[in-house]
Design a protein around this motif. Structure first.
Motif, short mmCIF file in Angstrom:
data_model
loop_
_atom_site.label_atom_id
_atom_site.label_comp_id
_atom_site.label_asym_id
_atom_site.label_seq_id
_atom_site.Cartn_x
_atom_site.Cartn_y
_atom_site.Cartn_z
N GLU A 1 -13.82 1.03 -3.81
CA GLU A 1 -13.50 0.91 -5.23
C GLU A 1 -13.40 -0.56 -5.64
O GLU A 1 -13.84 -0.94 -6.73
CB GLU A 1 -12.18 1.63 -5.55
N ASP B 1 -8.83 -2.32 2.52
CA ASP B 1 -8.28 -1.15 1.82
C ASP B 1 -6.82 -1.44 1.50
O ASP B 1 -6.11 -2.06 2.28
CB ASP B 1 -8.32 0.09 2.73
N ASP B 2 -6.39 -1.03 0.33
CA ASP B 2 -4.98 -1.10 -0.04
C ASP B 2 -4.47 0.31 -0.25
O ASP B 2 -5.25 1.27 -0.29
CB ASP B 2 -4.80 -1.91 -1.34
N GLU B 3 -3.16 0.44 -0.42
CA GLU B 3 -2.57 1.77 -0.63
C GLU B 3 -3.08 2.43 -1.90
O GLU B 3 -3.33 3.62 -1.95
CB GLU B 3 -1.05 1.69 -0.67
N ASP B 4 -3.26 1.63 -2.96
CA ASP B 4 -3.61 2.21 -4.24
C ASP B 4 -5.10 2.14 -4.59
O ASP B 4 -5.56 2.78 -5.52
CB ASP B 4 -2.79 1.56 -5.36
N ILE B 5 -5.89 1.34 -3.82
CA ILE B 5 -7.33 1.22 -4.11
C ILE B 5 -8.10 0.99 -2.81
O ILE B 5 -7.70 0.17 -1.98
CB ILE B 5 -7.59 0.10 -5.15
N SER B 6 -9.19 1.70 -2.66
CA SER B 6 -9.99 1.58 -1.44
C SER B 6 -10.90 0.36 -1.52
O SER B 6 -11.15 -0.18 -2.60
CB SER B 6 -10.84 2.83 -1.23
#
Length: 181
Positions: A33, A25-30
């Motif tokens: 996604e 997981d990243d801050e802007d995209i799971s």
């Protein structure tokens, strides 16, 4: 019938959606996604190699193609239609063989063999009959190759079948039909 390890692996791969294990997981995209985006790339003819590279980056086995595995998984719903096409084609082959060599009296030949043979020998007889029917029709259509490949529903990634698989299908149909006699 014994299932081989290779066939079992293929069945598992086709029935279970391929999994990419280490997508973070990243801050802007799971991670979900990201997986959906990789799936979209894998389903796009122009970006399959990019999807495979990304999948391998996140832990998908390097000896396999994520896009190929996903295509096999996506194709599972089409298998019943292909199986029906193959059975229909087997019946066509049997009908051609029956008409040309037995004057549409193949059922009498099968009935006589069924009553005069041990059940194990009868199955061998049906296998030989399937091989003969396939070879006969193949010779009849010599320039066209494997008769199973003609007139079948086709699509991207539709697997061709081998001569041995074709004989197996004809054998299966003959066994089923002989139980109706």
């Amino acid at each position: 019938m014994m299932i081989t390890r290779k066939k079992l692996r293929r069945l598992i791969n086709e029935r279970i959606k391929p999994f990419i294990p280490n997508v973070p997981d990243d801050e802007d995209i799971s991670a979900l996604e990201k997986l959906e985006k990789i799936d979209d790339l894998a389903r796009s003819q122009n970006f399959r190699s990019s999807a495979d590279s990304m999948a391998q980056t996140y832990g998908f086995p390097e000896d396999r193609s994520y896009s190929d595995d996903l295509a096999a998984y996506d194709d599972v719903p089409n298998e019943p239609a292909r199986a029906a096409d193959r059975e229909r084609k087997a019946m066509e082959i049997i009908d051609i063989y029956d008409g040309e060599l037995f004057g549409f009296d193949l059922h009498k030949h099968v009935y006589t063999a069924m009553n005069n043979r041990h059940p194990d020998d009868f199955d061998d007889f049906l296998r030989e009959l399937a091989e003969d029917a396939y070879d006969f029709v193949r010779e009849l259509r010599a320039r066209r190759g494997n008769p199973f490949h003609r007139g079948m529903s086709a699509g991207v990634g539709v697997p061709k079948i081998s001569d041995e698989q074709a004989v197996d299908i004809i054998h299966h149909v003959l066994k089923r039909e002989s139980q109706l006699i």
